[in-house]
Design a protein around this motif. Sequence first.
Motif, PDB file in Angstrom:
ATOM      1  N   ARG A  48      41.261 -20.309 -43.495  1.00 30.81           N
ATOM      2  CA  ARG A  48      40.743 -19.641 -44.614  1.00 30.81           C
ATOM      3  C   ARG A  48      39.326 -20.432 -45.094  1.00 30.81           C
ATOM      4  NH1 ARG A  48      45.424 -17.858 -48.747  1.00 30.81           N
ATOM      5  NH2 ARG A  48      46.653 -16.989 -47.001  1.00 30.81           N
ATOM      6  N   GLY A  49      39.624 -21.687 -45.239  1.00 25.02           N
ATOM      7  CA  GLY A  49      38.706 -22.615 -45.680  1.00 25.02           C
ATOM      8  C   GLY A  49      37.550 -23.344 -44.481  1.00 25.02           C
ATOM      9  N   SER A  50      38.001 -22.844 -43.420  1.00 26.43           N
ATOM     10  CA  SER A  50      37.257 -23.631 -42.160  1.00 26.43           C
ATOM     11  C   SER A  50      36.316 -22.541 -41.549  1.00 26.43           C
ATOM     12  CB  SER A  50      38.312 -24.421 -41.428  1.00 26.43           C
ATOM     13  OG  SER A  50      38.804 -25.449 -41.995  1.00 26.43           O
ATOM     14  N   GLY A  51      35.471 -21.928 -42.137  1.00 27.11           N
ATOM     15  CA  GLY A  51      34.778 -20.910 -41.680  1.00 27.11           C
ATOM     16  C   GLY A  51      34.971 -19.601 -41.747  1.00 27.11           C
ATOM     17  N   PHE A  52      36.238 -18.919 -41.935  1.00 26.28           N
ATOM     18  CA  PHE A  52      36.618 -17.704 -42.072  1.00 26.28           C
ATOM     19  C   PHE A  52      36.624 -16.834 -43.191  1.00 26.28           C
ATOM     20  CE2 PHE A  52      37.644 -19.208 -37.765  1.00 26.28           C
ATOM     21  CZ  PHE A  52      37.733 -18.243 -37.078  1.00 26.28           C
ATOM     22  N   GLY A  53      36.835 -17.441 -44.363  1.00 17.66           N
ATOM     23  CA  GLY A  53      37.117 -16.779 -45.760  1.00 17.66           C
ATOM     24  C   GLY A  53      38.469 -16.536 -45.829  1.00 17.66           C
ATOM     25  N   TYR A  54      38.771 -15.698 -46.950  1.00 21.61           N
ATOM     26  CA  TYR A  54      40.078 -15.453 -47.655  1.00 21.61           C
ATOM     27  C   TYR A  54      40.582 -14.247 -46.568  1.00 21.61           C
ATOM     28  CZ  TYR A  54      43.944 -14.003 -50.211  1.00 21.61           C
ATOM     29  OH  TYR A  54      44.974 -13.709 -51.164  1.00 21.61           O
ATOM     30  N   PHE A  55      39.893 -13.116 -46.452  1.00 21.05           N
ATOM     31  CA  PHE A  55      40.227 -12.033 -45.680  1.00 21.05           C
ATOM     32  C   PHE A  55      39.623 -12.115 -44.166  1.00 21.05           C
ATOM     33  CE2 PHE A  55      40.161 -10.008 -49.725  1.00 21.05           C
ATOM     34  CZ  PHE A  55      41.402  -9.562 -49.854  1.00 21.05           C
ATOM     35  N   GLY A  56      39.078 -13.214 -44.075  1.00 20.62           N
ATOM     36  CA  GLY A  56      38.340 -13.254 -42.468  1.00 20.62           C
ATOM     37  C   GLY A  56      39.262 -13.911 -41.662  1.00 20.62           C
ATOM     38  N   SER A  57      40.142 -14.575 -42.168  1.00 22.38           N
ATOM     39  CA  SER A  57      41.153 -15.170 -41.424  1.00 22.38           C
ATOM     40  C   SER A  57      42.560 -14.339 -41.154  1.00 22.38           C
ATOM     41  CB  SER A  57      41.912 -16.462 -41.905  1.00 22.38           C
ATOM     42  OG  SER A  57      42.507 -16.415 -42.958  1.00 22.38           O
ATOM     43  N   SER A  98      49.313 -11.930 -43.446  1.00 21.45           N
ATOM     44  CA  SER A  98      48.155 -11.179 -43.089  1.00 21.45           C
ATOM     45  C   SER A  98      48.471  -9.788 -44.201  1.00 21.45           C
ATOM     46  CB  SER A  98      48.243 -10.606 -41.656  1.00 21.45           C
ATOM     47  OG  SER A  98      47.726 -11.730 -40.989  1.00 21.45           O
ATOM     48  N   PHE A  99      49.689  -9.277 -44.164  1.00 27.97           N
ATOM     49  CA  PHE A  99      50.105  -8.113 -44.924  1.00 27.97           C
ATOM     50  C   PHE A  99      49.886  -8.401 -46.206  1.00 27.97           C
ATOM     51  CE2 PHE A  99      52.991  -5.277 -46.710  1.00 27.97           C
ATOM     52  CZ  PHE A  99      52.950  -4.116 -46.363  1.00 27.97           C
ATOM     53  N   THR A 100      50.293  -9.454 -46.783  1.00 30.66           N
ATOM     54  CA  THR A 100      50.453  -9.943 -48.154  1.00 30.66           C
ATOM     55  C   THR A 100      48.877  -9.972 -48.713  1.00 30.66           C
ATOM     56  OG1 THR A 100      52.298 -11.174 -47.974  1.00 30.66           O
ATOM     57  CG2 THR A 100      50.801 -11.589 -50.163  1.00 30.66           C
ATOM     58  N   ARG A 101      47.752 -10.370 -47.956  1.00 29.72           N
ATOM     59  CA  ARG A 101      46.492 -10.253 -48.671  1.00 29.72           C
ATOM     60  C   ARG A 101      45.798  -8.988 -48.235  1.00 29.72           C
ATOM     61  NH1 ARG A 101      43.853 -14.587 -44.451  1.00 29.72           N
ATOM     62  NH2 ARG A 101      45.921 -14.468 -43.592  1.00 29.72           N
ATOM     63  N   VAL A 102      46.183  -8.235 -47.346  1.00 34.75           N
ATOM     64  CA  VAL A 102      45.544  -6.895 -47.252  1.00 34.75           C
ATOM     65  C   VAL A 102      45.970  -5.969 -48.085  1.00 34.75           C
ATOM     66  CG1 VAL A 102      45.083  -5.100 -45.809  1.00 34.75           C
ATOM     67  CG2 VAL A 102      44.955  -7.346 -44.767  1.00 34.75           C
ATOM     68  N   THR A 103      47.435  -6.018 -48.348  1.00 39.40           N
ATOM     69  CA  THR A 103      48.056  -4.919 -49.123  1.00 39.40           C
ATOM     70  C   THR A 103      48.232  -5.604 -50.708  1.00 39.40           C
ATOM     71  OG1 THR A 103      50.320  -5.561 -48.710  1.00 39.40           O
ATOM     72  CG2 THR A 103      49.049  -4.024 -47.283  1.00 39.40           C
ATOM     73  N   ALA A 114      35.396 -13.631 -49.322  1.00 43.57           N
ATOM     74  CA  ALA A 114      36.284 -12.606 -48.696  1.00 43.57           C
ATOM     75  C   ALA A 114      35.975 -13.030 -47.292  1.00 43.57           C
ATOM     76  CB  ALA A 114      35.937 -11.208 -48.958  1.00 43.57           C
ATOM     77  N   ILE A 115      34.810 -12.965 -46.876  1.00 44.17           N
ATOM     78  CA  ILE A 115      34.455 -13.293 -45.245  1.00 44.17           C
ATOM     79  C   ILE A 115      33.251 -14.321 -45.290  1.00 44.17           C
ATOM     80  CG2 ILE A 115      33.259 -12.299 -43.127  1.00 44.17           C
ATOM     81  CD1 ILE A 115      35.885 -10.915 -43.829  1.00 44.17           C
ATOM     82  N   ASN A 116      33.570 -15.254 -44.402  1.00 47.93           N
ATOM     83  CA  ASN A 116      32.532 -16.142 -44.325  1.00 47.93           C
ATOM     84  C   ASN A 116      31.747 -16.071 -42.748  1.00 47.93           C
ATOM     85  OD1 ASN A 116      30.968 -18.513 -43.627  1.00 47.93           O
ATOM     86  ND2 ASN A 116      32.498 -19.867 -44.580  1.00 47.93           N
ATOM     87  N   PRO A 117      30.615 -15.606 -42.509  1.00 44.24           N
ATOM     88  CA  PRO A 117      29.971 -15.469 -41.333  1.00 44.24           C
ATOM     89  C   PRO A 117      30.005 -16.423 -40.383  1.00 44.24           C
ATOM     90  CG  PRO A 117      28.294 -15.502 -42.957  1.00 44.24           C
ATOM     91  CD  PRO A 117      29.705 -15.525 -43.782  1.00 44.24           C
TER      92      PRO A 117
END
Length: 554
Positions: free
Chosen positions: A114-123, A352-357, A431-434
């Motif tokens: 999450r904190g290494s380039g992807f973001g909270y939802f990107g991972s 994944s499910f917990t973050r999305v829902t 949410a997303i880190n490009p």
Amino acid sequence: MSTEPRLAEVAEPEPAEQAAPGTDQAVKETLEDYTLRFAPRSYRRWTPMVVATTALGGIAYMADFSIGAGIGLAHGTGNALLAIAVAAVVIFVTGFPLAYYGARYNIDLDLITRGSGFGYFGSVVTSVIFASFTFIFFALEGSIMAQGLKLGLGLPLWLGYLVSTLMVIPLVIYGMTALSKLQVWTTPIWLLLMVGPLVYLVAADPGTVDRFLAYAGTDGDGGINTASVLLGAGVCLSLIAQIGEQIDYLRFMPPKTEANKRSWWTAVVMAGPGWVVLGALKQAIGVFLAVYIIAEVGASAAPEPIQQFKGAFDAMMPSWLVVPLAVVLVVISQIKINVTNAYSGSLAWTNSFTRVTRRYPGRMVFVLVNLGFALALMEADMFSFLNSILGFYSNCAIAWVVTVATDIGINKYLLKLSPHAPEFRRGMLYAINPVGVVAFVAASGLSIALYFHALGDTLQPYSPVAAAVIAFVLTPLMAVVTKGRYYLRRTDDGIAEPLLDEDGNPSAVTYECHVCRQQFERPDVAACRTHDALVCSLCLSTDKVGDHVLPAGV
């Protein structure tokens, strides 16, 4: 013999860390071994060597023997050994920064990502990739066990697949505490049964070594071929995501201090990237045993570990003992790894499910989901097209792991565009880190196109190389282009206490979450948006309306 407590036998957390009666199921379940969240210092009471020993117990899987045998049979011993070595080097180099971050900051690979380039939802996409890794290899190990049950008990394969799936459920329910106890008690038996036959064959018939080294394979003439080496390395590199399961243990490492730094580093290297040393040796042994079986029995049985060890045991002991011992070895190995596969996979799906829902349904639901995927693969006879599945999957796994490793090694330490301390809490991250998402999508997309011959047959073997190189180049390039602005949504979490102590370890100061009323250490909480109070990371994740999530800002 060590007098330290085993990982499974240390006392439970202090009352402050226990869930109170009536507490939400999500809190109670995640406090069993701090799934989906930071592992607090109060829970991490084991020495570095105890953690390392437990972690290494989880790599007793038999898939390495099949992978090595498949590569050796197709491309010959020379190409197979080079492929194994190339993959091992890549896995070690990329696994090192990930293992260090997991052990140093006590978080799993998803939280690191999450904190290494992807973001909270990107991972989320990488969590699904890791979950796929666990059910693919669960299916592979389950297939191997079913082969053993067919040989030893006469069970049809379809029933063996079902048995190998259902038998792990009771063990997985209890999480890492139960799993670690299993690993400790079964490892000595596994080592004896695995190493003994190999030593005997080499000592009793030195000619087996000559036949092994001279084997040319079905697709070659015995010479070294770059395409063959890279194709073999691509299959081996499907195991690159194993570092995620190693980190599931390494996150319980004690704080690194001046007094324990030597043993701490030794444990991290051994149980982190060092797992691949044993893995590469098992793959090489798989080639050796396959060549031996070809000479003794025939090529059709050579890729199956149960047949490899049956043939080896047959040379050194009475016939009545051969099949039972071979079955015992396969069953122990399958259980040791598949309880971890089922457990780690359930965490990845749940995360994944917990973050999305923004809802926590309970980890057990996703244990069953993961096992369902694995059983479907087994019933579809995935073992017969093993190398194709692993070769395809490795492109995604390489792109992910290399992206995260590069972000840590280059973007954090060299370019200093990525925050040094890892961040995983909702509200603190975009949410997303490009940076990571673009590098991962480009690397995996192009390498998959290469794998399926979209750019010609000549380039097809280079798909794993493309995945690694593109991820390695694009990750720092995207950080420079974006100037690192998409890593942190805000830099202040509203707590005056420093995140790290004077030794650079996560602070052990505790705070109460005003939602679940439990005590959590400093890295696992943040200030609340609407109350003069603090909220833990899981309650932030399940906040459906965002009442507690800090706004973007400083």
